[in-house]
Every structure is written in structure tokens, then in C-alpha cells.
Design a protein around this motif. Structure first.
Motif, PDB file in Angstrom:
ATOM      1  N   GLY A 159      30.633  26.924  45.345  1.00 19.23           N
ATOM      2  CA  GLY A 159      31.115  26.956  46.690  1.00 19.23           C
ATOM      3  C   GLY A 159      30.384  25.781  47.512  1.00 19.23           C
ATOM      4  O   GLY A 159      30.110  25.019  47.038  1.00 19.23           O
ATOM      5  N   GLY A 160      30.466  26.097  48.960  1.00 21.30           N
ATOM      6  CA  GLY A 160      29.598  24.967  49.536  1.00 21.30           C
ATOM      7  C   GLY A 160      28.373  25.367  50.048  1.00 21.30           C
ATOM      8  O   GLY A 160      28.028  26.182  49.796  1.00 21.30           O
TER       9      GLY A 160
ATOM     10  N   HIS B 232      34.588  30.740  51.455  1.00 16.17           N
ATOM     11  CA  HIS B 232      33.127  31.073  51.227  1.00 16.17           C
ATOM     12  C   HIS B 232      33.122  32.568  50.333  1.00 16.17           C
ATOM     13  O   HIS B 232      31.967  32.848  50.474  1.00 16.17           O
ATOM     14  CB  HIS B 232      32.239  31.218  52.353  1.00 16.17           C
ATOM     15  N   ASP B 233      34.299  32.881  49.918  1.00 15.32           N
ATOM     16  CA  ASP B 233      34.178  34.387  49.272  1.00 15.32           C
ATOM     17  C   ASP B 233      35.162  34.144  48.016  1.00 15.32           C
ATOM     18  O   ASP B 233      36.192  33.382  48.030  1.00 15.32           O
ATOM     19  CB  ASP B 233      35.089  35.347  50.446  1.00 15.32           C
ATOM     20  N   TRP B 234      34.664  34.631  46.903  1.00 14.76           N
ATOM     21  CA  TRP B 234      35.404  34.553  45.684  1.00 14.76           C
ATOM     22  C   TRP B 234      36.806  35.421  45.629  1.00 14.76           C
ATOM     23  O   TRP B 234      37.784  35.253  44.966  1.00 14.76           O
ATOM     24  CB  TRP B 234      34.416  34.894  44.502  1.00 14.76           C
ATOM     25  N   ASP B 235      36.685  36.264  46.843  1.00 13.90           N
ATOM     26  CA  ASP B 235      37.940  37.130  47.045  1.00 13.90           C
ATOM     27  C   ASP B 235      38.509  37.458  45.866  1.00 13.90           C
ATOM     28  O   ASP B 235      39.795  37.548  45.672  1.00 13.90           O
ATOM     29  CB  ASP B 235      38.975  35.941  47.753  1.00 13.90           C
TER      30      ASP B 235
ATOM     31  N   ARG C 135      30.307  32.855  47.943  1.00  8.39           N
ATOM     32  CA  ARG C 135      30.855  31.681  47.242  1.00  8.39           C
ATOM     33  C   ARG C 135      30.295  30.407  48.309  1.00  8.39           C
ATOM     34  O   ARG C 135      30.993  29.761  48.580  1.00  8.39           O
ATOM     35  CB  ARG C 135      32.267  31.382  47.099  1.00  8.39           C
ATOM     36  N   MET C 136      28.877  30.479  48.289  1.00  6.68           N
ATOM     37  CA  MET C 136      28.016  29.510  48.955  1.00  6.68           C
ATOM     38  C   MET C 136      26.785  29.437  48.318  1.00  6.68           C
ATOM     39  O   MET C 136      26.415  30.422  47.753  1.00  6.68           O
ATOM     40  CB  MET C 136      28.178  29.681  50.401  1.00  6.68           C
ATOM     41  N   LEU C 137      25.795  28.493  48.931  1.00  6.57           N
ATOM     42  CA  LEU C 137      24.503  28.532  48.562  1.00  6.57           C
ATOM     43  C   LEU C 137      24.021  29.776  49.024  1.00  6.57           C
ATOM     44  O   LEU C 137      24.155  30.250  50.239  1.00  6.57           O
ATOM     45  CB  LEU C 137      23.852  27.383  49.028  1.00  6.57           C
TER      46      LEU C 137
ATOM     47  N   SER D 199      24.258  35.391  51.253  1.00  6.30           N
ATOM     48  CA  SER D 199      24.587  34.646  52.460  1.00  6.30           C
ATOM     49  C   SER D 199      25.792  35.241  53.208  1.00  6.30           C
ATOM     50  O   SER D 199      26.252  34.826  54.101  1.00  6.30           O
ATOM     51  CB  SER D 199      25.170  33.398  52.071  1.00  6.30           C
ATOM     52  N   MET D 200      26.473  36.522  52.731  1.00  8.16           N
ATOM     53  CA  MET D 200      27.314  37.284  53.288  1.00  8.16           C
ATOM     54  C   MET D 200      27.490  38.512  53.126  1.00  8.16           C
ATOM     55  O   MET D 200      28.307  39.388  53.579  1.00  8.16           O
ATOM     56  CB  MET D 200      28.611  36.706  52.463  1.00  8.16           C
ATOM     57  N   ASN D 201      26.152  39.368  52.784  1.00 10.63           N
ATOM     58  CA  ASN D 201      26.453  40.646  52.428  1.00 10.63           C
ATOM     59  C   ASN D 201      25.534  41.479  53.882  1.00 10.63           C
ATOM     60  O   ASN D 201      25.548  40.582  54.885  1.00 10.63           O
ATOM     61  CB  ASN D 201      25.429  40.970  51.255  1.00 10.63           C
ATOM     62  N   ALA D 202      25.404  42.499  53.855  1.00 10.32           N
ATOM     63  CA  ALA D 202      25.236  43.387  55.230  1.00 10.32           C
ATOM     64  C   ALA D 202      23.327  43.263  55.298  1.00 10.32           C
ATOM     65  O   ALA D 202      23.070  44.078  56.245  1.00 10.32           O
ATOM     66  CB  ALA D 202      25.449  44.726  55.097  1.00 10.32           C
ATOM     67  N   MET D 203      22.725  42.639  54.657  1.00  9.18           N
ATOM     68  CA  MET D 203      21.473  42.206  55.108  1.00  9.18           C
ATOM     69  C   MET D 203      20.566  43.377  54.700  1.00  9.18           C
ATOM     70  O   MET D 203      19.605  43.619  55.785  1.00  9.18           O
ATOM     71  CB  MET D 203      21.260  41.522  56.246  1.00  9.18           C
ATOM     72  N   ILE D 204      20.720  44.398  54.098  1.00  2.00           N
ATOM     73  CA  ILE D 204      19.684  45.676  53.990  1.00  2.00           C
ATOM     74  C   ILE D 204      18.558  45.340  53.015  1.00  2.00           C
ATOM     75  O   ILE D 204      18.851  44.747  51.776  1.00  2.00           O
ATOM     76  CB  ILE D 204      20.692  46.754  53.340  1.00  2.00           C
TER      77      ILE D 204
END
Length: 613
Positions: A62-63, A85-88, A108-110, A115-120
Motif C-alpha cells: 500500500g501507501g 488503504h484497506d485490502w477490502d 494496506r499502508m505502512l 494504522s487502521m484498527n481500534a487502537m486497543i
């Protein structure tokens, strides 16, 4: 040559040979420059490149994450779903769950999914890792082995408004910022006391050797400025990116591993093939020392299969030349399934559903941009209760079998969120309605699935079959039903009820959301709950085990050094190597394992690693 934060992969690759897949390579080809890759790869790349003698390349399909606002603002993470930014990904139809196809978001990024989950921020139970050692022979990966790396990674930020934490269990010098983010009143004064009402004690810190059991405010990886602290932001900082021995290449999708089968007694990996787009020119990058896969529980087994490493029948099916037969590649997939969320109609002003209205959200965004504070620093799941299903009895209902990892290990997590979260947050609350969501997760599933190939084209998504609710004695379903009934009791408790509004059974469209919001909850049948569960259940985004660690090549993919059995110069490190599903959130364990592996690699007697891909 000037150093930029992120590089064009073609600057560091050579055109692929046009003579077909090579069986061996010349000395000149093997001496080309080589490099590292993936979400856990951010930690590996950072730690390995601390040694100036080690040259490391990060390859990311990804980017770059640095300019993606939705990745920085904590509560905006669902805006990343179904984007570039998502493999979808989607699963196959699941017979056990109303033949539905499940959406599987994967970063789908560094930074990958960090970089896209709920940060728990959660270690899971100490007993989970004891099980890895005792039942699966994974010496060196117990909780006591990983605990120093949890602490080394972490920079915990105390918050006077949150519970007092015993500092001996928290790290304060690491790069990964953790702490407590924004908490709603309904979560703090409603949900948590409601858990106590139904017999779930409060616990201040679930990230200790004492275990996870109890109700708690969830710790998060959100920094002091109110931004996501992912593996990329923590370990690929601007300073790290300037290291002359570290190269980062985005838009570089690995299509297969490059194999040398003639230069030694076992096949050896000397690099990877990559493309920047489907149908584009093929390029290759070579590794002097090792290749390390960090593609996650979906992409790591996919790359292994595309490269001829996996079950013989699967490789033959797609006409892929066999490099090494390993029947465990892509097998033993376990995921955390969440039952239908219970949507409680809350009183006005008690939830964050108003942020779904752009006009109402603008002040919150301005506050975040200027002060780095406010409701947008929320991580969706703000509080949770970790319980053992067999400790909660329901007259006339069967008690689930104990599949926990030990006496301090839970098999259910109940998450409280002050907002609607139907279909991964894609479906808003009915106009003018405030919702507090209760979600119940089966933490110790016995159902096993697979990752296989749709085709030998690397740009085709893998075939994902979690095989939800397929265990022989239906215990996974029994656990979820038990958890749902605990949720119903929480919903009816006085502490939470004072924040809720009554709902009639025919109040549309409310009845579509939760038809059991009124009436006697003890009279709801298992059949009705099961039907509702199967129509609305979703993933908690925690697939593991598809390249599991173990001592036997007959039952595992990597050894306790994360080296792929029977293949030279190849390791894997991500959630795919978990030997068993843990009873919690996997991000912190993945990071600690990556940190530990970096030290193991650097301690290797040969001392030099030239690639991590």
C-alpha cells in the motif's frame, strides 16, 4: 543520492528474468542489494537498522501512512474501510452463520492494520502464552519471555482522571505511546458499574501477570497529542527513516519469493518478485541474508502458497511448482467472532452518534486539529469486561465447555461503545437516536478455517474461509449465547438503565436493531438469540495461526526462531505464527514478538541480515 521518507520500489529493483522461474542464480545475481516488510515489519525494520552494518528494506503493497488523516484521528478509522488503504477482503459464504460473506478489513499502508484498527492496547492473559510453551512446545515465547519486550516497547502516559496503575507493570521509555483515551460518561458511570451489578468485578489494569479477568477501562495506543500511535508512527519516525541503511518502498506488492533450489541441501530464499500494479512489469529484489514475511494472517500464507510452499494438493490445483510441501500453510485459522451487537437506546447527549452528522462533527474536528483532544480521540471500544462463561449460570441453559487457557484466562470479552456499530460502523443510528453498543466476542474459538488461493495471480485476493461456528459440539455458539445473556443482564442493570430510554417491541426502525430491548429477557429463547446472532455477527479483526509456530514440520509452519521449516533464509513474523488464538487483542503481542525476534536475529552468530521482506 538524497534520502526521502518513502521510495519508488523500482529504484531498488532489477527487471525480472524473462526465461521463466529460475531454479538457481549466479553469484552476481545473489550479490544484488537486499532489504524488510510489513506491519510487524515496522518494528523489525527499526530495530534491525539500529545496526549500521545491517541493510534493511521495507516493502509495502500500500501507501505511506503519514498523510492519511483518517489514520491519524482515532475515531475516524472506519472511514478507511473499503478505501485504497484497506485490502477490502471478504470471506467465503459461512454455512454456520446464515451463509453470509464477512467483510474483513486489513490495513494496506505502512503500519498495516495498526494504522487502521481500534487502537486497543492489551497483552492478553499470561496463561495464553504459557499454553504456547506447554501445549505447543514454543519455548522462549511464554509470557515471562515476552514481558520485557512489552515494557521495552511501551511509553505509558499516566492520566490523573483514570485509574491508578502500578508503574512496575508499565513501560515508560519505549517508542509506542499508550494510556487512556477519551471516555464517555455512559461508559464510565453506566457500563462499568453495570458490570459490577451482574457480578463482574472491576480491575484497574488488565495488562499484568495477574490476568485479564474483570471489567476495565481499555488502555489504548493513542499519543498525548490525541493521535494514533501505530507501529509505523512509533518505529518508522522521521529520524529512523533518514537512516542510510534503511530503505522504504511503497506500492510494491510481493508476488512470490525467489527460490534457489540448487545451491544447497534445502531450497533457499534469496529475494522476492514484485509488481507495482496488476499486469505491470515484474521486478525482483535480492537478499544477502534472509527474507522475513510480515504480511499478516492472510497475506503471509498467500505469499508462501504462491511461492510453492504449502499443501501439495493446493499447489497442484493451481499449477504452482512445489518448492516445499507443508500441509499446515494456510491451515489452523482462528478468528474472534462477535455476536450481534446489542444496541441500547440511550438518552440524548450520552453517546457519540451525533458525530455522524458532518455539521455536528466539525467542532469536534476543529478541537482535535487545534488541541488534540475531545471525542475524536476516542477509540470506539472504550471499556470491556473479560469473563469466563462457565462462571455465569442461566437456569435451563447449558453451560459451555471450558476452553480457556487457564484459570485466569477468559473466553468472553464484552465491549462497551457509546455509539452505533452495526456493519463495522457503516450503518448509522436511526435519525435522532443515541445508541450504546454491547458486543460479545468468543475469545477462545474451537472452529478452524483456512487461507487458500483463488488463483496463482498474486493480485487476486486469497480465499478466506474462517469456518465460523463449525466446531463439533457447537461450543463456540454456546459461549456466544452465554455472553449475549450476560450483555442482556448488563443492559437491564440499574447502573446502565438510568442512561437508557425504554423501547417498545414494535418501535421501527428500532426493532430491526435489537428486537429484544423490551420485555422479560429471561424468556428469550436460545433459538431466537441464535437466529439474531447469525444474522448480525461480525469479525473483531483478529485472524491468527495460518503459519503457526511449532517444533514439528508436520503440524506447524515456522520453528521457534520463526524460520520456515525446510526452507533456508526465510522467516515469518506476524499474527499468522501464533500457535493458538489468544484471549484478547493481538497488536501488543505481535509488537513484542517482533521486538524479540529482532534481537534473536542480531544475536545470530553470523551477525548480518540484509533483508526483511
Amino acid at each position: 543520492m538524497g534520502r526521502n521518507p518513502v521510495f519508488n520500489p523500482l529504484q531498488y529493483a532489477t527487471p525480472q528474468l524473462k526465461t521463466g522461474p529460475p531454479a538457481t542464480y549466479t553469484a552476481a545475481q545473489r550479490s544484488l542489494k537486499g532489504y524488510d516488510y510489513g506491519a510487524a515489519g515496522c518494528v523489525l525494520a527499526s530495530k534491525l537498522s539500529e545496526d549500521p552494518k545491517i541493510s534493511v528494506l521495507v516493502l509495502e503493497a500500500g501507501g505511506d501512512n503519514t498523510n492519511i488523516l483518517e489514520s491519524k484521528v482515532p475515531l475516524m478509522f472506519p472511514k478507511l474501510f473499503h478505501t485504497e488503504h484497506d485490502w477490502d477482503y471478504y470471506t467465503t459464504e459461512q454455512p454456520g452463520v446464515a451463509s453470509r460473506r464477512f467483510y474483513w478489513p486489513r490495513g494496506r499502508m505502512l503500519g498495516g492494520s495498526t494504522s487502521m484498527n481500534a487502537m486497543i492496547y492489551h497483552h492478553a492473559s499470561k496463561s495464553d502464552f504459557v499454553e504456547w510453551v506447554v501445549r505447543h512446545g514454543c519455548e522462549g515465547w511464554g509470557y515471562d519471555d515476552l514481558q520485557p519486550y512489552f515494557r521495552a516497547m511501551e511509553r505509558f502516559i499516566p492520566n490523573a482522571a483514570r485509574p491508578a496503575i502500578d508503574a512496575k507493570h508499565r513501560g515508560d521509555k519505549g517508542h509506542w505511546e499508550t494510556g487512556y483515551s477519551w471516555l464517555s460518561e455512559i461508559g464510565d458511570k453506566g457500563f462499568l458499574p453495570a458490570c459490577e451489578d451482574v457480578g463482574i468485578p472491576l480491575t484497574a489494569d488488565i495488562n499484568t501477570p495477574e490476568g485479564t479477568l474483570g471489567a476495565t477501562r481499555l488502555q489504548t495506543f493513542i499519543d498525548v497529542k490525541g493521535r494514533r500511535s501505530s507501529f509505523a508512527t512509533a518505529y518508522l519516525t522521521p529520524k529512523v527513516r533518514k537512516r542510510p541503511n534503511l530503505t522504504i518502498a511503497c506500492s510494491a506488492q510481493v508476488t512470490r519469493l525467489l527460490v534457489d533450489r540448487l545451491s544447497g541441501p534445502v531450497p533457499s530464499i534469496i529475494g522476492v518478485e514484485l509488481q507495482t500494479k496488476r499486469g505491470g512489469e515484474l521486478f525482483e529484489v535480492h537478499a544477502h541474508r534472509e527474507v522475513i514475511l510480515s504480511g499478516g494472517a492472510t497475506n503471509t500464507p498467500q505469499i508462501l502458497l504462491l511461492s510453492g510452499i504449502g499443501p501439495e494438493e493446493e499447489l497442484n490445483k493451481h499449477g504452482i511448482p512445489i518448492v516445499k510441501v507443508n500441509e499446515s500453510v494456510g491451515k489452523n485459522l482462528k478468528d474472534h467472532l462477535v455476536s450481534t451487537p446489542i444496541s441500547c437506546k440511550a438518552k440524548p447527549g450520552t453517546t457519540l452518534d451525533y458525530l455522524g452528522n458532518l455539521l455536528h462533527a466539525l467542532p469536534a474536528l476543529a478541537r482535535w486539529l487545534v488541541l488534540g483532544s475531545g471525542p475524536l480521540t476516542h477509540n470506539a471500544g472504550e471499556a470491556a469486561a473479560f469473563i469466563r462463561s462457565n462462571e455465569h449460570q442461566f437456569p435451563g441453559r447449558s453451560t459451555p465447555k471450558d476452553n480457556t487457557s487457564g484459570s485466569i484466562g477468559p473466553d468472553i470479552e464484552i465491549v462497551g461503545a457509546p455509539m452505533a456499530f452495526i456493519h463495522h460502523g457503516e450503518e448509522p443510528a436511526p435519525p435522532g437516536v443515541n445508541i450504546f453498543t454491547l458486543g460479545c466476542c468468543c475469545l477462545r474459538p474451537q472452529s478452524k478455517g483456512t487461507i487458500t488461493l483463488q488463483s496463482k495471480d498474486a493480485f487476486d485476493p486469497p480465499r478466506i474461509d474462517p469456518n465460523y461456528l463449525s466446531d463439533e459440539d457447537n461450543n463456540d455458539l454456546k459461549v456466544l449465547l452465554s455472553g449475549l445473556r450476560v450483555c442482556l443482564r448488563i443492559m437491564r442493570s440499574p447502573a446502565l438503565a438510568k442512561y437508557l430510554e425504554p423501547v417498545s417491541s414494535d418501535d421501527n426502525p428500532w426493532s430491526y436493531w435489537w428486537p429484544y430491548s423490551s420485555g422479560d429477557i429471561e424468556q428469550i429463547s436460545d433459538e431466537d438469540l441464535t437466529k439474531w446472532l447469525k444474522e448480525k455477527a461480525f469479525t473483531l479483526y483478529h485472524p491468527v495461526g495460518t503459519a503457526r509456530m511449532g517444533t514439528s514440520p508436520a503440524t506447524s509452519v515456522v520453528d521457534t526462531q520463526c524460520r520456515v521449516h525446510g526452507v533456508g533464509r526465510l522467516r515469518a513474523l506476524d499474527a499468522s505464527v501464533f500457535p493458538e488464538q489468544i484471549s484478547g487483542h493481538p497488536t501488543a503481542p505481535i509488537g513484542a514478538m517482533a521486538y524479540k525476534l529482532s534481537e534473536m536475529i542480531r544475536a545470530d552468530e553470523n551477525g548480518r541480515v540484509m533483508a526483511n521482506l
